[in-house]
Write a protein that holds these residues in place. Structure first.
Motif, short mmCIF file in Angstrom:
data_model
loop_
_atom_site.label_atom_id
_atom_site.label_comp_id
_atom_site.label_asym_id
_atom_site.label_seq_id
_atom_site.Cartn_x
_atom_site.Cartn_y
_atom_site.Cartn_z
N ASN A 176 0.89 -1.19 -0.10
CA ASN A 176 0.05 -0.01 0.11
C ASN A 176 0.88 1.37 -0.12
OD1 ASN A 176 -2.47 1.05 0.10
ND2 ASN A 176 -2.27 1.63 2.16
N ARG A 177 0.82 1.93 -1.02
CA ARG A 177 1.72 3.10 -1.21
C ARG A 177 0.89 4.53 -1.21
NH1 ARG A 177 5.53 0.09 0.17
NH2 ARG A 177 6.60 -1.28 -1.18
N ALA A 178 -0.29 4.52 -0.60
CA ALA A 178 -1.25 5.56 -0.79
C ALA A 178 -0.61 6.74 0.05
CB ALA A 178 -2.50 5.20 -0.35
N GLU A 179 0.12 7.79 -0.28
CA GLU A 179 0.74 8.51 0.73
C GLU A 179 -0.19 9.57 1.22
OE1 GLU A 179 4.32 8.69 1.91
OE2 GLU A 179 4.42 6.88 0.71
N GLY A 180 -0.02 9.93 2.23
CA GLY A 180 -1.13 10.87 2.96
C GLY A 180 -2.57 10.38 3.30
N ASP A 181 -2.75 8.81 3.16
CA ASP A 181 -3.65 8.17 3.29
C ASP A 181 -3.69 7.58 4.81
OD1 ASP A 181 -6.39 7.03 2.95
OD2 ASP A 181 -5.46 5.41 1.61
N ASP A 182 -4.66 8.29 5.78
CA ASP A 182 -4.84 7.94 7.11
C ASP A 182 -5.72 6.64 7.21
OD1 ASP A 182 -4.81 8.04 9.73
OD2 ASP A 182 -6.00 9.91 10.01
N ILE A 183 -5.17 5.50 7.11
CA ILE A 183 -5.85 4.35 7.16
C ILE A 183 -6.54 4.05 8.53
CG2 ILE A 183 -5.75 1.84 6.99
CD1 ILE A 183 -3.65 2.07 4.52
N LEU A 184 -5.56 4.34 9.57
CA LEU A 184 -5.88 3.95 11.02
C LEU A 184 -7.11 5.22 11.31
CD1 LEU A 184 -2.49 3.23 12.45
CD2 LEU A 184 -4.31 1.51 11.75
N GLY A 185 -6.94 6.35 11.07
CA GLY A 185 -7.84 7.33 11.29
C GLY A 185 -9.13 7.11 10.67
N ASP A 186 -9.01 6.84 9.31
CA ASP A 186 -10.47 6.43 8.74
C ASP A 186 -11.25 5.28 9.31
OD1 ASP A 186 -9.71 8.50 6.90
OD2 ASP A 186 -9.02 7.24 5.18
N ALA A 187 -10.39 4.15 9.66
CA ALA A 187 -10.95 2.97 10.41
C ALA A 187 -11.38 3.37 11.72
CB ALA A 187 -9.86 2.06 10.53
N TYR A 188 -10.98 4.08 12.49
CA TYR A 188 -11.48 4.90 13.73
C TYR A 188 -12.83 5.40 13.28
CZ TYR A 188 -12.14 6.98 18.06
OH TYR A 188 -12.55 7.31 19.37
N GLU A 189 -12.86 6.35 12.42
CA GLU A 189 -14.09 7.05 12.12
C GLU A 189 -15.20 6.27 11.59
OE1 GLU A 189 -15.61 10.73 8.99
OE2 GLU A 189 -13.37 10.81 9.74
N TYR A 190 -14.74 5.22 10.83
CA TYR A 190 -15.78 4.28 10.30
C TYR A 190 -16.39 3.56 11.65
CZ TYR A 190 -17.72 -0.19 8.55
OH TYR A 190 -18.45 -1.21 8.11
N LEU A 191 -15.54 3.13 12.55
CA LEU A 191 -16.24 2.60 13.65
C LEU A 191 -17.32 3.38 14.40
CD1 LEU A 191 -13.38 0.05 14.78
CD2 LEU A 191 -15.34 -0.55 13.71
N MET A 192 -16.61 4.50 14.75
CA MET A 192 -17.13 5.54 15.61
C MET A 192 -18.68 5.90 14.71
SD MET A 192 -16.04 6.01 18.25
CE MET A 192 -15.39 4.25 17.97
N ARG A 193 -18.86 5.97 13.52
CA ARG A 193 -19.90 6.34 12.73
C ARG A 193 -20.98 5.34 12.73
NH1 ARG A 193 -17.58 8.10 8.47
NH2 ARG A 193 -17.47 5.83 7.32
#
Length: 188
Positions: free
Chosen positions: A132-149
């Protein structure tokens, strides 16, 4: 090939399903996000002497995979996470969930099966973060937001009642930055 967010989200929800029964849904994230973190950093930095995170001997996701079916899996997962936390000054950050807590995870075979299944969910080939080479992609932050939503929706609340949505956070950050700059300019 880059990891698709839909695959991450699917795995996160499957991992929450694996935890159902012994604990409140709001506690799932404590277990799920730690496993996602260990998986992510292990894939990205294991064997990399210049990596942002040091993956110590006995402190990787691969070590967790080797525990599937082990009758002491909960205790041994705690040890793996403790090694990773110690090596990276993350004590009290990633080692707060107790993977050996019988009240939440069951006893005996129930705990072994639940944790083995949980590790297997994150061991899926589509969750290989090495390429996974997506620079600036906040995978962990997005995952946290997904769960909270999703926890907000499940509890009948809006996401704004459950956590601060990213849109609001970005606006607040911009406002603070503008205000800080204007104070600095007027004082000089």
């Amino acid at each position: 090939m880059a990891v698709k967010k839909s695959e991450i989200y699917s795995s996160l929800w499957a991992s929450c399903d694996a935890l159902r029964g012994g604990m409140d849904a709001s506690q799932y994230k404590d277990y799920v996000l730690v496993l996602l973190f260990v998986k992510y950093v292990s894939d990205k930095y294991a064997g990399d002497p210049d990596g942002l995170i040091e993956i110590p001997e006995g402190g990787s996701f691969a070590d967790m995979v080797a525990l599937r079916g082990d009758k002491e899996i909960g205790e041994k997962i705690n040890i793996i996470i403790a090694k990773l936390a110690e090596a990276n000054d993350l004590k009290g950050v990633i080692d707060v969930a107790d993977f050996n807590e019988e009240d939440k995870l069951g006893t005996g075979k129930e705990m072994v099966d639940r944790l083995s299944n949980l590790v297997a969910i994150f061991n899926r080939p589509e969750l290989d973060f090495r390429n996974n080479r997506a620079e600036g992609d906040d995978i962990l932050g997005d995952a946290y937001e997904y769960l909270m939503r999703h926890f907000a929706t499940e509890s009948g609340k809006s996401k704004g009642q459950f956590y601060t949505p990213s849109e609001v956070s970005r606006i607040m950050a911009k406002a603070i930055r503008v205000r800080t700059r204007s104070r600095f300019i007027t004082r000089t």
